[in-house]
Structures are given as structure tokens and as C-alpha cells.
Design a protein around this motif. Structure first.
Motif, PDB file in Angstrom:
ATOM      1  N   LEU A   8      -3.002   1.954  -4.111  1.00 40.12           N
ATOM      2  CA  LEU A   8      -2.706   3.371  -3.920  1.00 40.12           C
ATOM      3  C   LEU A   8      -3.812   3.934  -3.046  1.00 40.12           C
ATOM      4  CD1 LEU A   8      -1.845   4.101  -7.643  1.00 40.12           C
ATOM      5  CD2 LEU A   8      -0.262   3.544  -5.794  1.00 40.12           C
ATOM      6  N   ALA A   9      -3.515   4.103  -1.768  1.00 42.78           N
ATOM      7  CA  ALA A   9      -4.547   4.514  -0.808  1.00 42.78           C
ATOM      8  C   ALA A   9      -5.136   5.871  -1.184  1.00 42.78           C
ATOM      9  CB  ALA A   9      -3.981   4.538   0.602  1.00 42.78           C
ATOM     10  N   ASP A  10      -4.320   6.833  -1.521  1.00 39.60           N
ATOM     11  CA  ASP A  10      -4.749   8.147  -2.020  1.00 39.60           C
ATOM     12  C   ASP A  10      -3.567   8.694  -2.807  1.00 39.60           C
ATOM     13  OD1 ASP A  10      -5.571  10.724  -2.561  1.00 39.60           O
ATOM     14  OD2 ASP A  10      -6.196  11.185  -0.521  1.00 39.60           O
ATOM     15  N   SER A  64      -6.444   1.764  -7.254  1.00 43.30           N
ATOM     16  CA  SER A  64      -6.701   2.921  -6.372  1.00 43.30           C
ATOM     17  C   SER A  64      -7.998   2.649  -5.639  1.00 43.30           C
ATOM     18  CB  SER A  64      -6.845   4.196  -7.183  1.00 43.30           C
ATOM     19  OG  SER A  64      -5.654   4.468  -7.871  1.00 43.30           O
ATOM     20  N   CYS A  65      -8.012   2.966  -4.379  1.00 35.46           N
ATOM     21  CA  CYS A  65      -9.242   2.779  -3.601  1.00 35.46           C
ATOM     22  C   CYS A  65      -9.982   4.084  -3.479  1.00 35.46           C
ATOM     23  CB  CYS A  65      -8.922   2.254  -2.207  1.00 35.46           C
ATOM     24  SG  CYS A  65      -8.321   0.569  -2.242  1.00 35.46           S
ATOM     25  N   ALA A  82      -7.202   8.197   2.370  1.00 33.30           N
ATOM     26  CA  ALA A  82      -6.150   7.192   2.485  1.00 33.30           C
ATOM     27  C   ALA A  82      -6.355   6.315   3.721  1.00 33.30           C
ATOM     28  CB  ALA A  82      -4.783   7.866   2.540  1.00 33.30           C
ATOM     29  N   ASP A  83      -6.778   6.929   4.830  1.00 37.78           N
ATOM     30  CA  ASP A  83      -7.041   6.155   6.047  1.00 37.78           C
ATOM     31  C   ASP A  83      -8.120   5.111   5.807  1.00 37.78           C
ATOM     32  OD1 ASP A  83      -5.135   7.667   7.335  1.00 37.78           O
ATOM     33  OD2 ASP A  83      -6.584   8.910   8.420  1.00 37.78           O
ATOM     34  N   ALA A  84      -9.198   5.511   5.143  1.00 37.80           N
ATOM     35  CA  ALA A  84     -10.294   4.579   4.855  1.00 37.80           C
ATOM     36  C   ALA A  84      -9.821   3.466   3.919  1.00 37.80           C
ATOM     37  CB  ALA A  84     -11.479   5.334   4.245  1.00 37.80           C
ATOM     38  N   SER A  85      -9.059   3.821   2.906  1.00 38.79           N
ATOM     39  CA  SER A  85      -8.528   2.821   1.970  1.00 38.79           C
ATOM     40  C   SER A  85      -7.583   1.853   2.672  1.00 38.79           C
ATOM     41  CB  SER A  85      -7.788   3.509   0.827  1.00 38.79           C
ATOM     42  OG  SER A  85      -8.649   4.294   0.067  1.00 38.79           O
ATOM     43  N   VAL A 138       0.855  -1.187   0.000  1.00 42.52           N
ATOM     44  CA  VAL A 138       0.000   0.000   0.000  1.00 42.52           C
ATOM     45  C   VAL A 138       0.890   1.236   0.000  1.00 42.52           C
ATOM     46  CG1 VAL A 138      -1.765   1.312   1.241  1.00 42.52           C
ATOM     47  CG2 VAL A 138      -1.834  -1.184   1.245  1.00 42.52           C
ATOM     48  N   VAL A 139       0.643   2.130  -0.959  1.00 45.69           N
ATOM     49  CA  VAL A 139       1.340   3.413  -1.014  1.00 45.69           C
ATOM     50  C   VAL A 139       0.440   4.412  -0.319  1.00 45.69           C
ATOM     51  CG1 VAL A 139       2.361   5.162  -2.497  1.00 45.69           C
ATOM     52  CG2 VAL A 139       2.441   2.748  -3.176  1.00 45.69           C
ATOM     53  N   TYR A 140       0.958   5.016   0.757  1.00 49.67           N
ATOM     54  CA  TYR A 140       0.139   5.824   1.654  1.00 49.67           C
ATOM     55  C   TYR A 140       0.627   7.257   1.745  1.00 49.67           C
ATOM     56  CZ  TYR A 140      -2.049   7.296   6.049  1.00 49.67           C
ATOM     57  OH  TYR A 140      -2.764   7.968   7.009  1.00 49.67           O
ATOM     58  N   GLY A 141      -0.309   8.170   1.721  1.00 47.63           N
ATOM     59  CA  GLY A 141      -0.086   9.577   2.034  1.00 47.63           C
ATOM     60  C   GLY A 141      -1.251   9.986   2.916  1.00 47.63           C
TER      61      GLY A 141
END
Length: 139
Positions: A112-114, A138-139, A16-19, A8-11
């Protein structure tokens, strides 16, 4: 048999938290592991004379990425099946760094979380989808 792994690529962002929470739930239900990375652009430190700016810049970028990972840890409620790490990349090489890291981990997919919060623009997203040997979503 190895556990399935998702990268998971996170920012940090509410999206992004939900994803990330959704990816963690899906990973747990499949008995897998989740690897979360926060991106940190780096500059080469091998410049000739007294270039401490690159060293300082890289340190600041790493600290910012680590603070994003703290937020990711909170989003998954300190889940032990989630690995967190900073992924550094040179210049415009974020897509290549992500694809390479996914291959090293043996990840079955990249989430890709966001993308925008992680600092990935349209060009980097297209490049990642072309370069990755695993599905990118992407979520």
C-alpha cells in the motif's frame, strides 16, 4: 519459473511516489514484476430507467484513476517491468477487489504505497489484511 510479482495499490502523493519507487527497485533487484493499481469506485449500471448518472460517474472515476496512473508512470520513470491498471470495485468492496486481484495475478505481496491517498480507510485496511492470502504492507 514465473517472475515474482508485487501488487502496489497507488494513490498519487509524494509519499506514494517514494514508496512506489522503492517497491520498483526491490522488484527489479529480485527479477520480478510490479503491478500497480489505482482504485476506482463504480456503481452498477443495470438500473432500470434512463440512469445515465451511473455511467457518467463510472467514467469520471475511471478517468481520475487513469490520471493517478500517469503520475505513477512518472514516478517509476516509465519502467517497462511495471504494469499499470485501474481496479474498479463496488460500494465498500475495495479490500475484496484488491485481495482478489492479487490472487488472480499470483502476487506474492501487496504494498500500500499510501493507503490514505488511495482512498483506503482504517476499516478497509483491516478487512484487506484479514482477507488477503498474501502479506500486506504499508511503506
Amino acid at each position: 519459473m514465473a517472475q515474482p510479482r508485487t501488487l502496489v495499490v497507488y494513490g498519487a502523493s509524494p509519499r506514494a511516489d517514494a514508496s512506489l519507487r522503492e517497491a520498483a527497485r526491490a522488484s527489479r533487484s529480485q527479477g520480478g514484476r510490479l503491478s500497480v493499481v489505482a482504485l476506482a469506485p463504480v456503481e452498477p449500471e443495470h438500473s432500470r430507467c434512463c440512469d445515465t448518472r451511473s455511467v457518467m460517474w463510472n467514467g469520471i472515476q475511471r478517468e481520475l484513476a487513469e490520471s493517478e496512473l500517469c503520475k505513477a508512470r512518472l514516478a517509476v520513470e516509465d519502467d517497462a517491468s511495471v504494469d499499470l491498471e485501474v481496479l474498479g470495485y463496488l460500494g465498500f468492496g475495495a479490500a475484496d477487489a484488491i485481495a482478489g486481484h492479487a490472487s488472480e495475478l499470483g502476487a506474492e505481496r501487496i504494498v500500500l504505497a499510501d493507503p490514505r491517498a488511495a482512498g483506503l480507510g482504517r476499516w478497509a485496511l483491516r478487512r484487506l489484511r484479514r482477507r488477503s492470502v498474501v502479506p500486506v504492507s504499508s511503506c
